[in-house]
Design an enzyme around this catalytic site. Structure first.
Site: not given
Ligand SMILES: O=P(O)(O)OC[C@H]1O[C@H](O)[C@H](O)[C@@H](O)[C@@H]1O
Length: 449
Positions: A291, A312, A426
């Site tokens: 990331e 393996h 998302k």
């Molecule tokens: O802690 P949160 O806000 O739930 O995020 C959880 C994770 O998901 C996101 O999509 C990011 O890509 C991550 O960097 C993060 O650690």
């Protein structure tokens, strides 16, 4: 040796010592920028002096919350994804007995730690609910944004189950939320339910948060000494501060080498371990570097293998496949346990040549033999040696990689502290699920199907 070490003698002739030293000024200036906040991402540098700045009060608060969960629960479920779970799992797996979770409750000193909210698998959740039905369990719900879908679904299900089993009042003692100080759905929910909460500081991104309560609370619940872990990290914080020259700054040296290898076509870094307990350390490392560096159409692809198992399966590719890889091996000098290969009168398996030898000696020869073979095969090798697997050295390793990642991202020329690309899936998922607010996106995505 009282500290992790780095051995860079096996770079397969691809990067020389002079070429590394030539980058020392750039690396030192990147390191200084992390301390001074003078480059991109300066809002997310809270991790830089975190190990040395955790107060006695903060330690106690975490330890007390851990004791409450340990007292009430035989099983604690850590709900979180990405940076909100990988650090805790990396440390817990590395420092706990691999088979302890199989022991009957009466024989166990520590609760079983389970993980949810890191997938959206209906079978996984259903099977976990079945298992928890007859267990005394608690939940640590972790989300920095407080709005991530995967943990939100898991938490809703587990909260329902817990409330049904023990009632609302007892549930409140067994649920801890770790999230932003003011923002997000989890903050609203936790405040309205009256859960014990911990704050994820604004200036620490998820993948850098293992030494905040995000990692420290689950780690303490698992019975691991968080003070020793943080002490180890603080040692490397000190050993890489602005006064330390490049020649002694191990994360800076590692950062330079991996960037020089990348510039010479080594696009994939494979993190190698020889102990299954380190599997999740590699998962944590993959998020940290993936990331941080994978942006602007650049960045080393961080991969990982568990040896000797993967020798393996993936060993052939590494030895003779496309020469775009290099390896970073984590080697543990002295295992915590001792097992000798026994003598056998009939020796049908032909193993008597190993009798009386430690299993680790065989592992070490596999490690050495593999290193020599891979270097001969044109795979540069960086070796990170840890004296033993304990809190202090895992703490050192965590900070080593965090610092290296910050420096490396700046050397590459990216902002190592954002992750804009993660939003794309998302938005599509929300549009497909017809989430309120996504009406236009829903229309547009459905027209493409
Ligand atoms: O802690 P949160 O806000 O739930 O995020 C959880 C994770 O998901 C996101 O999509 C990011 O890509 C991550 O960097 C993060 O650690």
């Amino acid at each position: 040796m009282d500290s992790i070490q780095i051995n860079i003698k096996n770079l397969a002739g691809i990067v020389s010592e002079e070429e590394i030293l030539r980058k020392s000024e750039l690396a030192t200036s990147a390191n200084n920028a992390l301390h001074d906040g003078t480059r991109e991402g300066s809002d997310f540098l809270g991790w830089v002096d975190l190990p040395s700045s955790i107060t006695e009060e903060e330690f106690r608060d975490i330890e007390e919350a851990a004791t409450v969960l340990r007292t009430h629960c035989d099983v604690v479920v850590v709900v979180g994804i990405g940076g909100s779970y990988l650090g805790a799992r990396a440390v817990i797996d590395a420092l706990t007995n691999s088979f302890d979770w199989l022991q009957p409750e009466k024989k166990r000193k520590n609760p079983v730690i389970l993980y949810a909210g890191n997938n959206i698998s209906e079978d996984y959740l259903s099977e976990m609910i079945d298992y928890l039905e007859n267990k005394e369990f608690g939940i640590i719900n972790i989300s920095k944004s407080g709005t991530t879908t995967e943990p939100a679904i898991a938490f809703r299900l587990l909260k329902n189950l817990l409330e049904k089993k023990v009632g609302n009042e007892e549930s409140k003692k067994r649920i801890v939320a770790i999230t932003d100080a003011t923002k997000g759905a989890l903050r609203t929910l936790a405040d309205s339910e009256g859960y014990k909460t911990f704050i994820i500081p604004d200036n620490i991104g998820g993948r850098y948060s293992v030494l905040t309560p995000v990692g420290l609370l689950p780690i303490a619940v698992a019975g691991i000494n968080i003070r020793k872990l943080v002490t180890g990290a603080a040692e490397i914080e000190k050993a890489t501060d602005k006064t330390v020259s490049f020649d002694y700054n191990l994360p800076a040296i590692y950062a330079v080498i991996r960037n020089e290898l990348y510039r010479r076509g080594k696009k994939i870094e494979i993190l190698v371990n020889y102990h299954p307990k380190l599997h999740f350390l590699a998962e944590w490392w993959k998020q940290l570097f993936g990331e941080s560096e994978g942006k602007d159409q650049m960045g080393i692809f961080p991969a990982a293998v568990d040896f000797t198992a993967d020798l393996h399966s993936m060993g052939q590719w590494i030895q003779e496949g496309e020469r775009t890889i290099f390896e970073t091996v984590i080697s543990i000098k002295e295992p915590n346990k001792k097992v000798l290969v026994p003598h056998d009168e009939v020796n049908l398996d032909g193993l008597n040549y190993l009798k009386g030898k430690r299993v680790d000696e065989v592992n070490k020869m596999a490690e050495l033999g593999t290193r020599l073979a891979h270097v001969d095969g044109g795979v540069p090798n960086i070796l990170i040696e840890i004296p033993e697997l304990n809190e202090k050295y895992i703490g050192q390793l965590i900070y080593f990689f965090e610092k290296a990642c910050g420096i490396s991202g700046y050397l590459l020329g990216v902002n190592p502290f954002n992750q804009p690309g993660v939003e794309a899936y998302k938005s599509n998922m929300f549009a497909l699920l017809e989430k309120p607010g996504y009406e236009e996106a829903t229309k547009s995505i459905k027209s493409k199907l």
